[in-house]
Motif scaffolding. Structure first.
Motif, PDB file in Angstrom:
ATOM      1  N   ALA A   1      -9.168  15.473  -4.469  1.00  0.00           N
ATOM      2  CA  ALA A   1      -9.699  14.489  -3.527  1.00  0.00           C
ATOM      3  C   ALA A   1     -11.180  14.733  -3.267  1.00  0.00           C
ATOM      4  N   ARG A   2     -11.559  16.013  -3.169  1.00  0.00           N
ATOM      5  CA  ARG A   2     -12.972  16.338  -2.945  1.00  0.00           C
ATOM      6  C   ARG A   2     -13.824  15.876  -4.131  1.00  0.00           C
ATOM      7  N   VAL A   3     -13.286  16.054  -5.347  1.00  0.00           N
ATOM      8  CA  VAL A   3     -14.012  15.598  -6.547  1.00  0.00           C
ATOM      9  C   VAL A   3     -14.240  14.090  -6.494  1.00  0.00           C
ATOM     10  N   LEU A   4     -13.195  13.328  -6.144  1.00  0.00           N
ATOM     11  CA  LEU A   4     -13.333  11.874  -6.083  1.00  0.00           C
ATOM     12  C   LEU A   4     -14.298  11.457  -4.969  1.00  0.00           C
ATOM     13  N   HIS A   5     -14.236  12.155  -3.839  1.00  0.00           N
ATOM     14  CA  HIS A   5     -15.188  11.855  -2.761  1.00  0.00           C
ATOM     15  C   HIS A   5     -16.624  12.063  -3.234  1.00  0.00           C
TER      16      HIS A   5
ATOM     17  N   MET B   1       0.831  -1.198   0.000  1.00  0.00           N
ATOM     18  CA  MET B   1       0.000   0.000   0.000  1.00  0.00           C
ATOM     19  C   MET B   1       0.867   1.250   0.000  1.00  0.00           C
ATOM     20  N   VAL B   2       1.963   1.222   0.753  1.00  0.00           N
ATOM     21  CA  VAL B   2       2.882   2.356   0.801  1.00  0.00           C
ATOM     22  C   VAL B   2       3.559   2.549  -0.561  1.00  0.00           C
ATOM     23  N   GLU B   3       3.882   1.438  -1.226  1.00  0.00           N
ATOM     24  CA  GLU B   3       4.593   1.503  -2.500  1.00  0.00           C
ATOM     25  C   GLU B   3       3.782   2.233  -3.573  1.00  0.00           C
ATOM     26  N   ILE B   4       2.449   2.193  -3.458  1.00  0.00           N
ATOM     27  CA  ILE B   4       1.603   2.815  -4.480  1.00  0.00           C
ATOM     28  C   ILE B   4       1.957   4.282  -4.656  1.00  0.00           C
ATOM     29  N   THR B   5       2.219   4.988  -3.554  1.00  0.00           N
ATOM     30  CA  THR B   5       2.484   6.419  -3.641  1.00  0.00           C
ATOM     31  C   THR B   5       3.816   6.725  -4.312  1.00  0.00           C
ATOM     32  N   ARG B   6       4.685   5.740  -4.442  1.00  0.00           N
ATOM     33  CA  ARG B   6       5.975   5.991  -5.074  1.00  0.00           C
ATOM     34  C   ARG B   6       5.860   6.058  -6.595  1.00  0.00           C
ATOM     35  N   GLU B   7       4.686   5.699  -7.103  1.00  0.00           N
ATOM     36  CA  GLU B   7       4.504   5.703  -8.549  1.00  0.00           C
ATOM     37  C   GLU B   7       3.702   6.919  -9.008  1.00  0.00           C
ATOM     38  N   THR B   8       3.468   7.871  -8.116  1.00  0.00           N
ATOM     39  CA  THR B   8       2.697   9.047  -8.481  1.00  0.00           C
ATOM     40  C   THR B   8       3.299  10.271  -7.815  1.00  0.00           C
ATOM     41  N   ASN B   9       3.031  11.446  -8.379  1.00  0.00           N
ATOM     42  CA  ASN B   9       3.530  12.687  -7.801  1.00  0.00           C
ATOM     43  C   ASN B   9       2.536  13.288  -6.804  1.00  0.00           C
ATOM     44  N   ILE B  10       1.512  12.553  -6.442  1.00  0.00           N
ATOM     45  CA  ILE B  10       0.525  13.046  -5.476  1.00  0.00           C
ATOM     46  C   ILE B  10       0.904  12.490  -4.108  1.00  0.00           C
ATOM     47  N   ARG B  11       1.638  13.257  -3.327  1.00  0.00           N
ATOM     48  CA  ARG B  11       2.186  12.732  -2.083  1.00  0.00           C
ATOM     49  C   ARG B  11       1.126  12.531  -1.012  1.00  0.00           C
ATOM     50  N   THR B  12      -0.050  13.116  -1.189  1.00  0.00           N
ATOM     51  CA  THR B  12      -1.121  12.951  -0.201  1.00  0.00           C
ATOM     52  C   THR B  12      -2.091  11.834  -0.589  1.00  0.00           C
ATOM     53  N   LEU B  13      -1.692  10.979  -1.523  1.00  0.00           N
ATOM     54  CA  LEU B  13      -2.600   9.918  -1.952  1.00  0.00           C
ATOM     55  C   LEU B  13      -2.955   8.983  -0.797  1.00  0.00           C
ATOM     56  N   ASN B  14      -1.989   8.700   0.086  1.00  0.00           N
ATOM     57  CA  ASN B  14      -2.299   7.828   1.212  1.00  0.00           C
ATOM     58  C   ASN B  14      -3.210   8.495   2.236  1.00  0.00           C
ATOM     59  N   SER B  15      -3.170   9.835   2.307  1.00  0.00           N
ATOM     60  CA  SER B  15      -4.137  10.533   3.156  1.00  0.00           C
ATOM     61  C   SER B  15      -5.548  10.358   2.598  1.00  0.00           C
ATOM     62  N   PHE B  16      -5.655  10.440   1.271  1.00  0.00           N
ATOM     63  CA  PHE B  16      -6.954  10.191   0.645  1.00  0.00           C
ATOM     64  C   PHE B  16      -7.391   8.748   0.887  1.00  0.00           C
ATOM     65  N   ALA B  17      -6.433   7.805   0.809  1.00  0.00           N
ATOM     66  CA  ALA B  17      -6.756   6.399   1.078  1.00  0.00           C
ATOM     67  C   ALA B  17      -7.276   6.230   2.502  1.00  0.00           C
ATOM     68  N   LEU B  18      -6.669   6.939   3.458  1.00  0.00           N
ATOM     69  CA  LEU B  18      -7.145   6.900   4.844  1.00  0.00           C
ATOM     70  C   LEU B  18      -8.593   7.366   4.926  1.00  0.00           C
ATOM     71  N   GLU B  19      -8.920   8.419   4.202  1.00  0.00           N
ATOM     72  CA  GLU B  19     -10.293   8.937   4.222  1.00  0.00           C
ATOM     73  C   GLU B  19     -11.272   7.934   3.607  1.00  0.00           C
ATOM     74  N   VAL B  20     -10.857   7.278   2.528  1.00  0.00           N
ATOM     75  CA  VAL B  20     -11.712   6.251   1.911  1.00  0.00           C
ATOM     76  C   VAL B  20     -11.919   5.100   2.896  1.00  0.00           C
ATOM     77  N   PHE B  21     -10.834   4.676   3.566  1.00  0.00           N
ATOM     78  CA  PHE B  21     -10.960   3.628   4.583  1.00  0.00           C
ATOM     79  C   PHE B  21     -11.957   4.040   5.661  1.00  0.00           C
ATOM     80  N   HIS B  22     -11.858   5.283   6.140  1.00  0.00           N
ATOM     81  CA  HIS B  22     -12.773   5.772   7.183  1.00  0.00           C
ATOM     82  C   HIS B  22     -14.220   5.718   6.707  1.00  0.00           C
ATOM     83  N   ARG B  23     -14.459   6.113   5.470  1.00  0.00           N
ATOM     84  CA  ARG B  23     -15.830   6.095   4.947  1.00  0.00           C
ATOM     85  C   ARG B  23     -16.371   4.668   4.859  1.00  0.00           C
ATOM     86  N   LEU B  24     -15.513   3.735   4.476  1.00  0.00           N
ATOM     87  CA  LEU B  24     -15.948   2.340   4.367  1.00  0.00           C
ATOM     88  C   LEU B  24     -16.174   1.716   5.735  1.00  0.00           C
ATOM     89  N   TYR B  25     -15.271   1.990   6.647  1.00  0.00           N
ATOM     90  CA  TYR B  25     -15.309   1.342   7.966  1.00  0.00           C
ATOM     91  C   TYR B  25     -16.237   2.037   8.954  1.00  0.00           C
TER      92      TYR B  25
END
Length: 484
Positions: A76-80, A35-59
């Motif tokens: 991120a707001r658009v995707l939400h 999961m951590v490795e995913i962010t190394r393939e993109t220039n969006i350094r807050t992608l894991n913060s967005f992932a945390l928010e998605v996890f919170h919404r699901l859980y």
């Protein structure tokens, strides 16, 4: 480019996140480097913060409490918003609500799919470094460095415009990829659920569950399975074998009669579902929840007990680990899949199990209680002794010793898994046959892709014998699990 993530530094960027959600997500990241490795393939350094928010919404809560919006986080707001409009996502939140393991796996699956879309849309533009520029601009202002201040302002303006353009591009895509990502996530959750349950671990910690496995341990197991393709194949084969066994069991019930009604239980046996549950199908508001409960085996149905069903005894499993078993990957996979399925079956029936690995030498038995000794079972599946020859007498004697000397294994069955032949003297065969009769013990022989034309003295000892080919012979497997 962002190259490292510290779980303890995670902060939400768009929506409020509960402390509980954050703790669970941090635990998941610690056990899942992928999961951590995913962010190394993109220039969006807050992608894991967005992932945390998605996890919170699901859980925890599907309806976000929004934080003040910043230009660099509009994407991120658009995707939400697109998730909120997705019927598939609403269904997924019902599946994962209160389930940290399911929510974490679903969030990872969704982000894995979405990050490709984000990477393509953002190009090479850094779109979430505005906080750093703001801090540098404030310092330049305090230092009266007007030239640097103007330069940073211009950079910030350009970056803000790029961030807004990025968000607009995602909005113009109108949720493209969201539905597919959510569907893939639901399938991933079900796959992981099947894998853990094949190991004898319940997905949730249900009331009455003896020695429930902590969620953190399940997260680590899910990550281990994901990182080990051979283990995934073993568990998939074991799941297919168990499905066949359960189908045979239901067929047997249909042929012999379902037995006596002893109460109400939960499940998904269509022939026994209560009428009021079936009535939910005619109500459009309840139809989706009916399908969810059906898939999860949570529909109310008659609890029927077949009076002739008897509990079976312990098992001592002899597993051939010789070189020939390794020559064909299908032999190794099937032998271990059968171990998983037999151990799972024994666990469901409160039966003790010992596994004796052998080749030219015989190793010490491994006693396995799936919920207490899951590490033992995992090690058995992913490691093997050296590639020696094959000798049958030592494991047969060791199995007999266990049954004779350990009261917990009184009248146990011996399950012998091999691919070939090793010599046994006629004197030993006669003496061992008498021992089996005296101990009231059955010897079941499972031959995995045996070489054609080989004779096998074990067949003379076996109460029943089956040949399992590379395709699994699933119908034969049903008979195996009915007998063992």
């Amino acid at each position: 480019m962002y190259t490292e993530l510290k779980a303890q530094d995670l902060n939400p960027i768009t929506a409020e996140v509960s402390a509980t959600s954050k703790l669970f997500w941090q635990d998941y990241l610690k056990s899942n480097q992928a999961m951590v490795e995913i962010t190394r393939e993109t220039n969006i350094r807050t992608l894991n913060s967005f992932a945390l928010e998605v996890f919170h919404r699901l859980y925890y809560s599907p309806d976000p409490e929004w934080l003040p919006e910043k230009p660099e986080h509009q994407w991120a707001r658009v995707l939400h918003n697109q998730l909120s409009e997705s019927e598939e996502f609403q269904n997924l939140t019902m599946t994962c609500s209160g389930d940290p393991l399911g929510a974490a796996i679903a969030a990872q699956s969704m982000i894995t799919n979405l990050h490709r879309q984000l990477k393509d849309a953002s190009g090479d533009q850094e779109i979430d470094e505005l906080d750093t520029l703001r801090a540098e601009a404030r310092k330049a202002k305090r230092d009266s460095d007007e030239e640097l201040f103007q330069q940073l302002q211009a950079q910030g303006q350009a970056m803000s415009e790029a961030a807004q353009a990025f968000a607009q591009k995602l909005e113009d895509q109108e949720g493209e990829g969201i539905g597919e990502s959510v569907e893939d996530a639901e399938g991933e959750v079900q796959e992981k659920k099947d894998e853990l349950e094949a190991l004898g671990i319940s997905w949730g910690n249900e009331s009455g569950d003896r020695n429930p496995t902590p969620t953190g341990e399940k997260l680590k197991l899910a990550a281990l399975i994901e990182e080990n393709p051979q283990l995934k194949k073993i568990l998939d084969l074991a799941g297919n074998a168990l499905e066949t066994a359960n189908r045979k069991r239901r067929q047997h019930q249909a042929e012999t009669g379902y037995g006596e009604l002893v109460g109400i239980t939960t499940g998904n046996d269509v022939s026994q579902i209560l009428p009021q549950e079936l009535g939910r199908l005619s109500d459009s508001r309840q139809k989706l929840s009916f399908y969810r409960d059906f898939l999860e085996g949570q529909l109310f149905q008659n609890d029927l007990q077949a009076p002739e069903e008897k509990g079976k005894g312990p098992m001592v499993i002899c597993l051939d680990c010789s070189g020939s078993m390794k020559e064909r990957i299908s032999r190794d996979l099937w032998s271990k899949a059968l171990i998983v399925a037999l151990v799972k079956l024994a666990n469901e029936q409160d039966r003790v199990v010992s596994v004796i690995r052998f080749e030219s030498v015989c190793y010490e038995p491994i006693e396995i209680h799936p919920k207490e000794d899951i590490d033992q079972l995992i090690r058995l599946l992913i490691t093997s002794p050296t590639n020696g020859g094959t000798k049958f007498q030592a494991p047969l004697e060791k199995a007999r010793d266990i049954i004779e000397q350990d009261a917990d294994y009184s009248e146990a069955d011996i399950v012998f898994i091999t691919d070939g032949i090793a010599p046994l003297s006629s004197m030993f065969l006669q003496e061992y046959s008498e021992s089996l009769e005296k101990l009231k013990t059955n010897l079941f022989l499972l031959e995995i892709e045996p070489e054609w034309g080989w004779s096998n003295d074990l067949r003379d000892l076996a109460s029943q014998a089956w040949v399992i080919d590379a395709e699994g012979n699933f119908e034969e497997l049903g008979a195996v699990f009915t007998a063992c």
